[in-house]
Design an enzyme around this catalytic site. Structure first.
Site, short mmCIF file in Angstrom:
data_model
loop_
_atom_site.label_atom_id
_atom_site.label_comp_id
_atom_site.label_asym_id
_atom_site.label_seq_id
_atom_site.Cartn_x
_atom_site.Cartn_y
_atom_site.Cartn_z
N CYS A 45 0.79 -1.23 0.00
CA CYS A 45 0.00 0.00 0.00
C CYS A 45 0.83 1.28 0.00
O CYS A 45 0.26 2.37 -0.01
CB CYS A 45 -0.95 0.00 1.19
SG CYS A 45 -1.99 -1.47 1.24
N HIS B 43 -3.34 7.92 6.41
CA HIS B 43 -3.53 6.60 5.80
C HIS B 43 -4.93 6.10 6.16
O HIS B 43 -5.64 5.60 5.31
CB HIS B 43 -2.44 5.64 6.30
CG HIS B 43 -2.44 4.32 5.61
ND1 HIS B 43 -2.38 4.21 4.22
CD2 HIS B 43 -2.46 3.05 6.08
CE1 HIS B 43 -2.39 2.93 3.89
NE2 HIS B 43 -2.44 2.21 4.99
N HIS C 260 -9.72 1.95 -0.15
CA HIS C 260 -8.27 1.81 -0.06
C HIS C 260 -7.80 1.24 -1.39
O HIS C 260 -8.06 0.08 -1.70
CB HIS C 260 -7.92 0.87 1.10
CG HIS C 260 -6.46 0.78 1.39
ND1 HIS C 260 -5.49 1.22 0.52
CD2 HIS C 260 -5.78 0.30 2.46
CE1 HIS C 260 -4.30 1.02 1.03
NE2 HIS C 260 -4.45 0.46 2.22
#
Length: 401
Positions: free
Chosen positions: A164, A295, A329
């Site tokens: 990520c 995040h 995400h």
């Protein structure tokens, strides 16, 4: 004490397509709360036949040109939709610098896996793979190769896959390529598309939510996966447009705490180190940051540790929110997705994205964006934290000549 500021990297253009849409109007309406993004419940994508929420691109995607048909995947179609938005800018850069003086560095984690899944399903049903399928479509370098081939770029070309944080690390690579003089411009970004492999993997970790994710909320119970493509053209040369502020990457910081294969350090030690390194690289102090795009995955551990890390640096003196309820995400594309959001906020002086917490969790100490707020000339820090403790923080801001 102010640290030595490194030379900024100027952003010449940005192409972006996510669950918020592809046009600037769609994106700005979603960021302001005037329009809902395409976060939809899907009851068929998981092997368990349970529902989860995903951020799916709703608009039709452009077709891959016939001479590049061997690159035909949904992931590359998604990339192409962002590429077409900045095609004129890239063409001008090629004319100015030459094809060999431009690099392509792309972050991804899924590449063409969705097309591989469909091909294997075809083989199970028909006995053979489809005629147009080749395993290279699943290779991590496929998207960067496609982008370079489409534009005819012949400089350094590669993909980065650090889960990520993938498309955050491309900005650090671009810094190094530009500062070393190897190239004059770098086309960076990230692209990831929805696939069953990733969704079922996160479901196996019990990390998915079956409702819209709630970053920093008391009832947060997991992530929503999304798909996105976000691309930027970077160079050390500012825009030549008079009376227009330049948007720049001011600094970047990384760390690797290696605390656990899939969980961050509970005290956010690596996260704090990455943010501090980004501040040092930019020559900025905490008071120069007006917004932290967190995040903010909405998992209990991530949000708790990130809140601790941000609070240690900024206390409650900086506005914080996560935009993942708007995009999902987007995995390897997450850093670039949120860099593109930062670019839009800076370029169009947008209000900061609100954090719609039904109830802020007790373990969250940071100051969330809960009322209309502007940057007032300050910079944006954007965080991305990945499996294995691979952490990236990027700082974006305006430079007035």
């Amino acid at each position: 004490m102010t640290t030595q500021q490194s030379q900024p990297i100027f952003i010449h253009d940005c192409g972006f397509h996510s669950a918020m849409g592809a046009s600037h109007t769609q994106i700005h309406q979603c960021l302001s709360g005037l329009r809902a993004s395409h976060m939809v419940q899907d009851a068929h994508i998981l092997n368990t036949n349970t529902a989860t929420v995903i951020g799916r691109v709703q608009e039709s995607l452009p077709k891959i040109p016939q001479h590049l048909a061997h690159f035909d995947t949904r992931n590359n179609q998604l990339a192409l939709s962002a590429m077409q938005q900045i095609e004129a800018t890239v063409t001008d850069a090629i004319a100015q610098y030459g094809q060999h003086r431009i690099a392509v560095v792309i972050g991804t984690s899924t590449s063409g896996i969705a097309d591989g899944e469909a091909a294997f399903q075809h083989k199970l049903q028909q006995g053979d793979f489809p005629e147009d399928f080749h395993y290279r479509k699943q290779e991590l370098g496929n998207s960067s190769d496609f982008i370079a081939a489409y534009f005819g770029i012949t400089g350094p070309c590669y993909s980065i896959s650090t889960a990520c944080s993938s498309s955050g690390r491309v900005f650090i690579s671009a810094q190094r390529l530009l500062r070393s003089g190897i190239v004059d411009a770098v086309l960076v970004g990230g692209v990831d598309s929805i696939c069953q492999l990733t969704l079922n993997g996160f479901n196996g970790l019990e990390a998915l939510s079956n409702t819209l994710c709630q970053p920093f909320g008391a009832a947060r119970d997991g992530i929503n996966i999304g798909e996105s493509a976000a691309l930027m053209l970077l160079s050390q040369t500012p825009l030549s447009t008079p009376n227009v502020a330049n948007i720049a990457l001011l600094g970047a910081g990384d760390s690797s705490d290696a605390h656990h294969i899939s969980a961050p350090h509970p005290d956010g030690l690596g996260a704090k180190r990455a943010m501090q390194k980004a501040l040092d690289d930019a020559g900025l102090q905490t008071e120069n940051i007006g917004y932290v795009n967190a995040h903010g995955t909405a998992t209990p551990l991530n949000d708790s540790m990130e809140s601790k890390a941000i609070y240690r640096l900024f206390a409650d003196q900086v506005a914080v929110s996560s935009t993942k309820p708007l995009t999902g995400h987007t995995l390897g594309a997450a850093s670039a997705t949120e860099a593109a959001i930062a670019w839009h906020i800076l370029k169009y002086d947008l209000e900061l994205p609100l954090q719609h917490c039904k109830e802020k969790a007790e373990d969250i100490d940071v100051s969330l964006v809960e009322t209309p707020t502007k940057l007032h000339g300050k910079a944006i820090l954007s965080n991305s934290f990945a499996f294995g403790g691979n952490n990236i923080s990027l700082i974006f801001g305006l430079i007035n000549d």
